[in-house]
Enzyme design. Structure first.
Site, short mmCIF file in Angstrom:
data_model
loop_
_atom_site.label_atom_id
_atom_site.label_comp_id
_atom_site.label_asym_id
_atom_site.label_seq_id
_atom_site.Cartn_x
_atom_site.Cartn_y
_atom_site.Cartn_z
N LYS A 1 114.97 1.53 -67.36
CA LYS A 1 114.34 2.46 -66.43
C LYS A 1 113.61 1.59 -65.41
O LYS A 1 112.62 0.93 -65.75
CB LYS A 1 113.35 3.36 -67.19
CG LYS A 1 112.47 4.23 -66.31
CD LYS A 1 111.63 5.19 -67.15
CE LYS A 1 110.69 6.02 -66.30
NZ LYS A 1 109.94 7.00 -67.09
N ARG B 1 112.79 16.20 -53.96
CA ARG B 1 112.93 15.30 -55.10
C ARG B 1 114.34 15.31 -55.69
O ARG B 1 114.83 14.27 -56.12
CB ARG B 1 111.91 15.68 -56.18
CG ARG B 1 112.12 14.90 -57.46
CD ARG B 1 111.02 15.07 -58.47
NE ARG B 1 111.51 14.67 -59.79
CZ ARG B 1 110.84 14.80 -60.90
NH1 ARG B 1 109.62 15.31 -60.89
NH2 ARG B 1 111.35 14.42 -62.06
N GLU C 1 107.10 9.30 -77.16
CA GLU C 1 106.99 10.04 -75.89
C GLU C 1 107.86 11.29 -76.00
O GLU C 1 109.06 11.19 -76.32
CB GLU C 1 107.46 9.14 -74.74
CG GLU C 1 107.36 9.82 -73.40
CD GLU C 1 106.92 8.87 -72.29
OE1 GLU C 1 106.52 7.74 -72.56
OE2 GLU C 1 106.99 9.31 -71.12
N ARG C 2 107.25 12.43 -75.77
CA ARG C 2 107.95 13.72 -75.86
C ARG C 2 108.52 13.98 -77.26
O ARG C 2 109.55 14.63 -77.41
CB ARG C 2 109.07 13.83 -74.82
CG ARG C 2 108.65 13.46 -73.41
CD ARG C 2 107.50 14.29 -72.93
NE ARG C 2 107.05 13.86 -71.61
CZ ARG C 2 105.95 14.35 -71.02
NH1 ARG C 2 105.21 15.26 -71.64
NH2 ARG C 2 105.59 13.95 -69.84
N ASN D 1 110.21 3.77 -71.22
CA ASN D 1 109.03 3.14 -70.63
C ASN D 1 108.72 1.93 -71.53
O ASN D 1 107.80 1.92 -72.33
CB ASN D 1 107.85 4.11 -70.61
CG ASN D 1 108.15 5.28 -69.69
OD1 ASN D 1 108.63 5.11 -68.57
ND2 ASN D 1 107.92 6.49 -70.17
N ASP E 1 114.97 17.33 -64.00
CA ASP E 1 114.43 16.72 -65.22
C ASP E 1 114.52 17.65 -66.43
O ASP E 1 113.51 18.22 -66.83
CB ASP E 1 112.97 16.32 -64.98
CG ASP E 1 112.45 15.44 -66.08
OD1 ASP E 1 113.25 15.02 -66.92
OD2 ASP E 1 111.24 15.16 -66.10
N GLU F 1 111.43 18.90 -74.57
CA GLU F 1 110.27 18.64 -73.72
C GLU F 1 109.88 19.87 -72.90
O GLU F 1 108.70 20.21 -72.81
CB GLU F 1 110.57 17.46 -72.79
CG GLU F 1 109.45 17.21 -71.78
CD GLU F 1 109.74 16.04 -70.84
OE1 GLU F 1 110.73 15.33 -71.04
OE2 GLU F 1 108.92 15.84 -69.92
N GLU G 1 108.76 6.08 -61.97
CA GLU G 1 107.51 6.45 -62.62
C GLU G 1 106.65 5.22 -62.96
O GLU G 1 106.14 5.09 -64.07
CB GLU G 1 107.79 7.29 -63.86
CG GLU G 1 108.54 8.58 -63.53
CD GLU G 1 108.66 9.55 -64.69
OE1 GLU G 1 108.71 9.10 -65.84
OE2 GLU G 1 108.71 10.76 -64.42
C1 BDP Z 1 110.29 12.79 -67.92
C2 BDP Z 1 109.32 12.71 -69.03
C3 BDP Z 1 108.78 11.32 -69.20
C4 BDP Z 1 109.92 10.34 -69.29
C5 BDP Z 1 110.81 10.48 -68.09
C6 BDP Z 1 112.06 9.63 -68.16
O1 BDP Z 1 108.28 13.64 -68.77
O2 BDP Z 1 107.99 11.32 -70.36
O3 BDP Z 1 109.44 9.04 -69.39
O4 BDP Z 1 111.26 11.80 -67.98
O5 BDP Z 1 113.10 10.18 -68.49
O6 BDP Z 1 110.97 13.97 -68.12
O7 BDP Z 1 112.01 8.45 -67.88
#
Ligand code: BDP
Length: 712
Positions: A321, A370, A189-190, A232, A399, A427, A325
């Protein structure tokens, strides 16, 4: 006849081959651990005289690593066949040891010189005994010796004198981790540098050589932990089969001082199916619930933790986490973040493991703004966490933008150890295509004064525990590594990995020093080249802010990929869209977070609160973050907001052109493969920067209704 002719030619052919042989092209694999022959005769002589041999008494895996690192580096740098001796033999020597194994070090201990070194610190000093001089690397533990050995090599790699060495170094922060957002299917991811370094399907049987090189690179900059998987988190990571794989990695990393950690999914104890996207709930257990107050859930975690420690005795702990999300969490059962974190902390406590509970939450029900949501959710929980829980927050309240003010929670959470999460992977800063040196940005955050106690309550002093005497301290960097040959995709992204580790160890080092070190260790020791490259690096982050999001603008990038410009993006999900953040209209630009607006300024402590609240005192770099500003507002430059916006977008793009031209001037001064790969990336960055400038200015012009200087 023919044969004789060939024989006569052979020496000539060999000679031609010898002279035409060149060093292999630099593919970036060696990172900053490039050990090139020293061509400064004066220094070479000094180094050779100082290190006639090496003495590393004792046996351990870590000592074996030290010996092999010194041998591979010194043989090349000094052009010698470096010898190891068991004890001093009347030559100058490099002595590396703990007090138990070396007389010289024992002597230093008696003088009290090792007292402040703790477990990881080291001392490098010169000791004269009779006619001989010893360069001594001393530490209480072998891991301190490894850190000291890398420091010593850095001294040579950056061509510094060995005379009168007197270095005492201890880390300012305890947990210095890389967080890998790596999925079990190998994707990241990223991640912008290939697939995951962890070959889950080959583990635990096959140990890729690269695992050692990864650990070596981390040890060389002081990283002491790795979170192996994505926040995640796929619950499958906790299956016994996977824990064995994790244990195999832990075994490789251990002698390098690196402990492993895992991200865990809060729903792990329940049955069901986890999906990466959409439905993120589902686990590997057979319980009907993951309620942290349910006795069978608590027992499930205790048993799981026991199983982990049986396989990995020095396992570090969990990152979580939760309720963020779409990830599951305690709130699904009407429980708080503290209750969720404490359940895991209780299971980990007997083994000295920690919980890193992330504060990256932004449930829309909490507040319309936010950036306020994390503080609103977490502040009331201060004091309710068990002692082995960190609350882990990103540097800013949104973020990982090119620029944000610091997350106010760092100032206001006084009873909970706060772990700082930085993002090394770019990112929002051009992925592995843009050259953006991040150390100046991290320094800006470290030096941000939150006024938590008095002036000087910097983020650094909060994170390193000095402000509040924290009983544990930590910092995590979201890694930019992958299985690309050069690890990070962009050669200059390696500088960010390097700088993160060095700053995690000592945040007081300047970004300039780190740039110089990295260039000398990775590209060239020629002083002209060093200053040209470091000048490219030092201004690159401000340039990125300017061509993407100047004056406090934020989150106006393309949806999901977060790469190119997308100020027009207005897609249903309100708090992810650009228009929600920039609020452009016929009057002006920016998000009103003043006391007349969302009052996000109220989350900062005085005098910061009023400084941000007032349009006249709000630093211009945060202007559009905190205020909706009239297009004709006078900036400190004397220009209007609109004019200033145009100037900034243009300046950012111009800087990238300058970077590109400076780089072109280095042809022949750096390795040809490095030269051309960086050149291609800079070319693309220049196109991208211009696209950012044009897209954003043309878009905002629709609201300002003013001309873009230099255009018709
Ligand atoms: C966001 C990202 C996402 C991450 C999330 C996180 O876009 O991919 O899962 O943060 O930090 O910036 O949990």
């Amino acid at each position: 006849m023919r044969t004789r002719c060939k024989t006569k030619l052979l020496p000539i052919i060999l000679l031609v081959l010898l002279f035409s042989w060149e060093a292999p092209a630099d593919d970036g694999y060696e990172l900053w651990m490039k050990y090139r022959k020293i061509n400064n005769e004066h220094l070479l002589k000094q180094y050779r005289e100082a290190i006639a041999c090496i003495i590393v008494p004792g046996e351990s895996e870590t000592l074996r690593i030290i010996r092999s690192e010194l041998k591979r580096s010194l043989d090349v740098m000094l052009g010698v066949d470096m010898r190891y001796r068991a004890a001093a033999t009347g030559e100058n020597a490099l002595v590396i040891g703990t007090p138990a194994r070396s007389d010289i070090v024992q002597h230093l201990q008696h003088e009290g010189k090792l007292q402040t070194l703790g477990v990881e610190g080291y001392l490098i000093t010169s000791v004269t005994k009779g006619k001989n001089k010893f360069t001594v690397i001393a530490a209480n533990r072998d891991i301190g010796l490894l850190y000291g050995a890398f420091h010593f090599l850095r001294t040579l790699q950056t061509r510094q004198s060995l005379d009168h060495l007197n270095i005492v170094s201890t880390p300012r922060i305890g947990y210095r981790l890389l967080d890998h957002w790596d999925n079990l299917d190998g994707s990241i991811e990223r991640g912008y540098a290939g697939k995951s370094l962890w070959k889950w399907d080959e583990l635990p049987k096959k140990i890729d050589k690269r695992y050692h090189d990864y650990a070596r690179a981390n040890a060389s900059i002081g990283i002491n932990g790795a979170v192996l998987n994505n926040v995640n988190a796929n619950p499958v990571i906790l299956k016994t089969e996977y824990l064995r794989k994790v244990s195999a990695l832990a075994n490789v990393f251990r002698p390098y001082g690196i402990r492993v950690f895992l991200s865990v999914n809060f729903s792990s104890p329940i049955s069901g199916r986890f999906e990466q996207e959409g439905n993120r709930k589902g686990g590997i257990g057979n319980l009907p619930t993951a309620d942290p107050q349910a006795p069978n859930v608590r027992l499930w975690w205790k048993n799981k933790v026991k199983e982990i420690y049986a396989l990995i005795p020095d396992f570090g702990g969990f990152v979580v986490k939760a309720n963020s999300e779409g990830m599951p969490g305690p709130q699904d059962y009407g429980r708080t973040h503290a209750e969720g974190a404490n359940m895991l902390a209780e299971a980990l406590e007997p083994f000295h493991g920690v919980v890193m509970w992330r504060a990256f939450v932004y449930n829309a029900g909490v507040d319309v703004d936010r950036v306020k949501r994390a503080a609103l959710e977490f502040l009331p929980l201060d004091g309710l966490f068990r002692p082995n829980v960190f609350v882990q927050a990103k540097n800013g309240p949104l973020d990982f933008q090119p620029r944000e003010p610091v997350q106010p929670l760092f100032g206001s959470m006084t009873k909970t150890p706060m772990m700082l999460e930085l993002q090394i992977t770019q990112e929002y800063l051009g992925h592995s295509t843009h050259l953006v040196y991040l150390a100046p940005m991290w320094k800006e955050y470290f030096q941000f004064d939150l006024f938590a106690k008095a002036p000087g309550s910097t983020l650094a002093a909060i994170v390193d525990g000095s402000l509040r005497n924290a009983h544990m301290t930590g910092i995590a960097g979201v890694a930019n590594t992958g299985d690309d040959r050069n690890w990070c995709g962009h050669l200059f992204a390696q500088a960010n990995w390097f700088a993160f580790g060095r700053l995690a160890w000592d945040h007081s080092i300047s970004a300039q020093q780190l740039a110089d070190e990295w260039v000398r260790m990775s590209l060239s020791n020629d002083s002209g080249t060093v200053s040209t490259v470091s000048s490219i690096m030092m201004g690159s982050r401000e340039a990125c802010v300017n061509y993407m999001t100047p004056l406090g603008l934020h989150h106006i990038m393309e949806v999901d990929v977060h790469y190119g410009p997308g100020p027009q993006n207005d897609r249903g999900r309100e708090d992810w869209t650009s228009v929600y953040y920039h609020r452009a209209d016929s009057i002006g630009l920016g998000f009103d977070r003043s006391s007349a607006g969302s009052n996000a300024v109220g989350q900062y402590l005085p005098p910061l609160r009023s400084a941000f609240d007032n349009l006249e005192t709000c630093p211009e770099k945060y202007l559009l973050w905190f205020h909706h500003v009239n297009w004709d507002h006078r900036m400190s430059s004397g220009r209007t907001l609109w004019e200033e916006l145009c100037v900034r977008y243009t300046a950012g793009t111009d800087y990238v052109r300058e970077m590109y031209n400076k780089w072109l001037s280095l042809e022949g001064a750096v390795d040809p493969q490095v030269f051309s790969s960086v050149k291609e990336k800079l070319k693309k960055q220049l196109v991208d920067a211009a696209a950012w400038r044009d897209t954003c200015l043309v878009y905002f012009q629709k609201f300002s209704k003013q001309t873009i200087p230099g255009r018709h």
